[in-house]
Design a protein around this motif. Sequence first.
Motif, PDB file in Angstrom:
ATOM      1  N   ARG A  62       0.828  -1.213   0.000  1.00 36.43           N
ATOM      2  CA  ARG A  62       0.000   0.000   0.000  1.00 36.43           C
ATOM      3  C   ARG A  62       0.864   1.266   0.000  1.00 36.43           C
ATOM      4  O   ARG A  62       0.371   2.352   0.285  1.00 36.43           O
ATOM      5  N   ASN A  63       2.148   1.100  -0.299  1.00 39.15           N
ATOM      6  CA  ASN A  63       3.108   2.216  -0.272  1.00 39.15           C
ATOM      7  C   ASN A  63       3.209   2.858   1.110  1.00 39.15           C
ATOM      8  O   ASN A  63       3.395   4.065   1.234  1.00 39.15           O
ATOM      9  N   GLN A  64       3.077   2.054   2.156  1.00 40.21           N
ATOM     10  CA  GLN A  64       3.166   2.558   3.527  1.00 40.21           C
ATOM     11  C   GLN A  64       4.303   1.877   4.292  1.00 40.21           C
ATOM     12  O   GLN A  64       4.211   1.645   5.486  1.00 40.21           O
ATOM     13  N   ALA A  65       5.352   1.565   3.588  1.00 45.09           N
ATOM     14  CA  ALA A  65       6.499   0.890   4.198  1.00 45.09           C
ATOM     15  C   ALA A  65       7.225   1.834   5.146  1.00 45.09           C
ATOM     16  O   ALA A  65       7.126   3.057   5.015  1.00 45.09           O
ATOM     17  N   PRO A  66       7.968   1.265   6.087  1.00 44.85           N
ATOM     18  CA  PRO A  66       8.837   2.120   6.899  1.00 44.85           C
ATOM     19  C   PRO A  66       9.814   2.853   5.976  1.00 44.85           C
ATOM     20  O   PRO A  66      10.181   2.339   4.909  1.00 44.85           O
ATOM     21  N   GLU A  67      10.229   4.020   6.389  1.00 42.76           N
ATOM     22  CA  GLU A  67      11.159   4.807   5.555  1.00 42.76           C
ATOM     23  C   GLU A  67      12.447   4.036   5.294  1.00 42.76           C
ATOM     24  O   GLU A  67      12.982   4.033   4.191  1.00 42.76           O
ATOM     25  N   ASN A  68      12.968   3.388   6.313  1.00 47.43           N
ATOM     26  CA  ASN A  68      14.207   2.614   6.200  1.00 47.43           C
ATOM     27  C   ASN A  68      13.921   1.169   6.568  1.00 47.43           C
ATOM     28  O   ASN A  68      13.397   0.899   7.655  1.00 47.43           O
ATOM     29  N   PHE A  69      14.266   0.244   5.670  1.00 44.61           N
ATOM     30  CA  PHE A  69      14.082  -1.172   5.982  1.00 44.61           C
ATOM     31  C   PHE A  69      15.017  -2.030   5.141  1.00 44.61           C
ATOM     32  O   PHE A  69      15.501  -1.616   4.099  1.00 44.61           O
ATOM     33  N   ILE A  70      15.244  -3.231   5.638  1.00 44.24           N
ATOM     34  CA  ILE A  70      15.974  -4.271   4.929  1.00 44.24           C
ATOM     35  C   ILE A  70      15.160  -5.549   5.083  1.00 44.24           C
ATOM     36  O   ILE A  70      14.757  -5.907   6.200  1.00 44.24           O
ATOM     37  N   LEU A  71      14.935  -6.230   3.975  1.00 46.27           N
ATOM     38  CA  LEU A  71      14.208  -7.493   3.960  1.00 46.27           C
ATOM     39  C   LEU A  71      15.206  -8.616   3.730  1.00 46.27           C
ATOM     40  O   LEU A  71      16.000  -8.563   2.782  1.00 46.27           O
ATOM     41  N   THR A  72      15.194  -9.616   4.623  1.00 46.04           N
ATOM     42  CA  THR A  72      16.077 -10.765   4.474  1.00 46.04           C
ATOM     43  C   THR A  72      15.257 -12.047   4.452  1.00 46.04           C
ATOM     44  O   THR A  72      14.155 -12.103   5.010  1.00 46.04           O
ATOM     45  N   LEU A  73      15.819 -13.055   3.842  1.00 43.36           N
ATOM     46  CA  LEU A  73      15.275 -14.408   3.915  1.00 43.36           C
ATOM     47  C   LEU A  73      16.318 -15.247   4.622  1.00 43.36           C
ATOM     48  O   LEU A  73      17.474 -15.298   4.221  1.00 43.36           O
ATOM     49  N   GLY A  74      15.914 -15.887   5.706  1.00 44.80           N
ATOM     50  CA  GLY A  74      16.829 -16.689   6.500  1.00 44.80           C
ATOM     51  C   GLY A  74      17.497 -15.878   7.589  1.00 44.80           C
ATOM     52  O   GLY A  74      17.371 -14.653   7.650  1.00 44.80           O
ATOM     53  N   TYR A  75      18.197 -16.607   8.464  1.00 49.29           N
ATOM     54  CA  TYR A  75      18.910 -15.955   9.560  1.00 49.29           C
ATOM     55  C   TYR A  75      20.139 -16.778   9.923  1.00 49.29           C
ATOM     56  O   TYR A  75      20.289 -17.928   9.504  1.00 49.29           O
ATOM     57  N   ALA A  76      21.007 -16.186  10.704  1.00 45.60           N
ATOM     58  CA  ALA A  76      22.188 -16.858  11.236  1.00 45.60           C
ATOM     59  C   ALA A  76      21.947 -17.108  12.722  1.00 45.60           C
ATOM     60  O   ALA A  76      21.399 -16.240  13.407  1.00 45.60           O
ATOM     61  N   GLY A  77      22.335 -18.269  13.185  1.00 44.04           N
ATOM     62  CA  GLY A  77      22.131 -18.596  14.591  1.00 44.04           C
ATOM     63  C   GLY A  77      23.345 -19.272  15.193  1.00 44.04           C
ATOM     64  O   GLY A  77      24.096 -19.965  14.491  1.00 44.04           O
ATOM     65  N   TRP A  78      23.547 -19.055  16.468  1.00 44.91           N
ATOM     66  CA  TRP A  78      24.647 -19.648  17.207  1.00 44.91           C
ATOM     67  C   TRP A  78      24.104 -20.253  18.485  1.00 44.91           C
ATOM     68  O   TRP A  78      23.294 -19.632  19.184  1.00 44.91           O
ATOM     69  N   GLU A  79      24.554 -21.456  18.828  1.00 50.32           N
ATOM     70  CA  GLU A  79      24.182 -22.096  20.093  1.00 50.32           C
ATOM     71  C   GLU A  79      24.879 -21.383  21.244  1.00 50.32           C
ATOM     72  O   GLU A  79      25.798 -20.590  21.028  1.00 50.32           O
ATOM     73  N   ALA A  80      24.481 -21.735  22.452  1.00 50.87           N
ATOM     74  CA  ALA A  80      25.117 -21.167  23.640  1.00 50.87           C
ATOM     75  C   ALA A  80      26.625 -21.361  23.570  1.00 50.87           C
ATOM     76  O   ALA A  80      27.103 -22.479  23.343  1.00 50.87           O
ATOM     77  N   GLY A  81      27.367 -20.279  23.685  1.00 48.59           N
ATOM     78  CA  GLY A  81      28.824 -20.322  23.703  1.00 48.59           C
ATOM     79  C   GLY A  81      29.487 -20.396  22.333  1.00 48.59           C
ATOM     80  O   GLY A  81      30.695 -20.169  22.220  1.00 48.59           O
ATOM     81  N   GLN A  82      28.749 -20.712  21.290  1.00 53.18           N
ATOM     82  CA  GLN A  82      29.342 -20.865  19.960  1.00 53.18           C
ATOM     83  C   GLN A  82      29.914 -19.547  19.429  1.00 53.18           C
ATOM     84  O   GLN A  82      31.042 -19.505  18.950  1.00 53.18           O
ATOM     85  N   LEU A  83      29.141 -18.474  19.509  1.00 55.24           N
ATOM     86  CA  LEU A  83      29.620 -17.192  19.016  1.00 55.24           C
ATOM     87  C   LEU A  83      30.836 -16.729  19.824  1.00 55.24           C
ATOM     88  O   LEU A  83      31.814 -16.234  19.270  1.00 55.24           O
ATOM     89  N   GLU A  84      30.813 -16.943  21.116  1.00 59.30           N
ATOM     90  CA  GLU A  84      31.946 -16.555  21.965  1.00 59.30           C
ATOM     91  C   GLU A  84      33.214 -17.317  21.552  1.00 59.30           C
ATOM     92  O   GLU A  84      34.309 -16.731  21.521  1.00 59.30           O
ATOM     93  N   ARG A  85      33.074 -18.610  21.204  1.00 56.59           N
ATOM     94  CA  ARG A  85      34.229 -19.380  20.728  1.00 56.59           C
ATOM     95  C   ARG A  85      34.741 -18.822  19.399  1.00 56.59           C
ATOM     96  O   ARG A  85      35.952 -18.701  19.189  1.00 56.59           O
ATOM     97  N   GLU A  86      33.825 -18.478  18.495  1.00 55.40           N
ATOM     98  CA  GLU A  86      34.226 -17.923  17.200  1.00 55.40           C
ATOM     99  C   GLU A  86      34.925 -16.573  17.378  1.00 55.40           C
ATOM    100  O   GLU A  86      35.880 -16.265  16.664  1.00 55.40           O
ATOM    101  N   LEU A  87      34.464 -15.783  18.339  1.00 54.69           N
ATOM    102  CA  LEU A  87      35.123 -14.509  18.627  1.00 54.69           C
ATOM    103  C   LEU A  87      36.528 -14.751  19.187  1.00 54.69           C
ATOM    104  O   LEU A  87      37.486 -14.069  18.803  1.00 54.69           O
ATOM    105  N   ALA A  88      36.658 -15.725  20.086  1.00 54.32           N
ATOM    106  CA  ALA A  88      37.967 -16.048  20.654  1.00 54.32           C
ATOM    107  C   ALA A  88      38.921 -16.581  19.587  1.00 54.32           C
ATOM    108  O   ALA A  88      40.137 -16.381  19.684  1.00 54.32           O
ATOM    109  N   ASP A  89      38.383 -17.219  18.558  1.00 60.07           N
ATOM    110  CA  ASP A  89      39.192 -17.729  17.442  1.00 60.07           C
ATOM    111  C   ASP A  89      39.480 -16.655  16.397  1.00 60.07           C
ATOM    112  O   ASP A  89      40.041 -16.956  15.342  1.00 60.07           O
ATOM    113  N   ASN A  90      39.064 -15.424  16.667  1.00 62.18           N
ATOM    114  CA  ASN A  90      39.282 -14.287  15.764  1.00 62.18           C
ATOM    115  C   ASN A  90      38.610 -14.458  14.400  1.00 62.18           C
ATOM    116  O   ASN A  90      39.137 -14.034  13.379  1.00 62.18           O
TER     117      ASN A  90
END
Length: 185
Positions: A115-143
Motif C-alpha cells: 500500500r506504499n506505507q512501508a517504513p522509511e528505512n528497511f531491509i528485507l532478508t530471507l533466512g537468519y544466522a544462529g549460534w548455540e550457547a557459547g558458539q559465538l563466543e568461541r568464534e570470537l575467541a578464534d578471531n
Amino acid sequence: MTNLQNHFLIAMPDMEDPFFHRSVTYICEHNAEGAMGLVINQPIELNVAKVLEQLEIVVPEQSVMFDKPVFAGGPLARDRGFVLHGASDDWNSSAHISDDIMITTSKDILEAMGRNQAPENFILTLGYAGWEAGQLERELADNSWLTIPADPAILFHTPSSERWQRATEKLGFHAWQLGPGAGHA
C-alpha cells in the motif's frame, strides 16, 4: 559475557565458511542461550516487488522501494522473512532491538509495503544466522569476527557492496589492512 545485541559482526578476511565470507551480520539477539542475527550485505536474485508478488500482495506502481534487493539473512530457515526497520510506533508487531532499530516477521509490514506505507528505512532478508550457547563466543575467541556497535547509517544508507568495508573502517582502519590470521601471534 558481553551482550552483542545491536552490534555488527564483521567477518575476518580468512573466514572459511563461504556463506559468511566478507559478511556483515546484524545481531538481533544475544544471551546465554545463543545468538541470532541477519546478514545485511549479501543480496540475492530477488527484489522486494518479487517477494510481495510471491506472497500475492498487490504491488502498486513501481517505486524505488520495490527495486530494493532482498538479502540472504543467513543459512537457517531461508524461506522465512525478516524485516529490519527504523524504530516507529506504527508497527505493533515489531520488536525493538535498540532505540533506532526494530525487527518483525509479521506479514502486516509487507502488506503495508503493497500500500506504499512501508517504513522509511528497511531491509528485507530471507533466512537468519544462529549460534548455540557459547558458539559465538568461541568464534570470537578464534578471531573469526570483529565487532562494533551497529550503525543505522551503514545498515540503511550504505550500498550493500560497501557495508563490509565501511563497518571495518569504523574500527579505525581499512579492510585491506586485515591480513589472514589476524590476532594470532
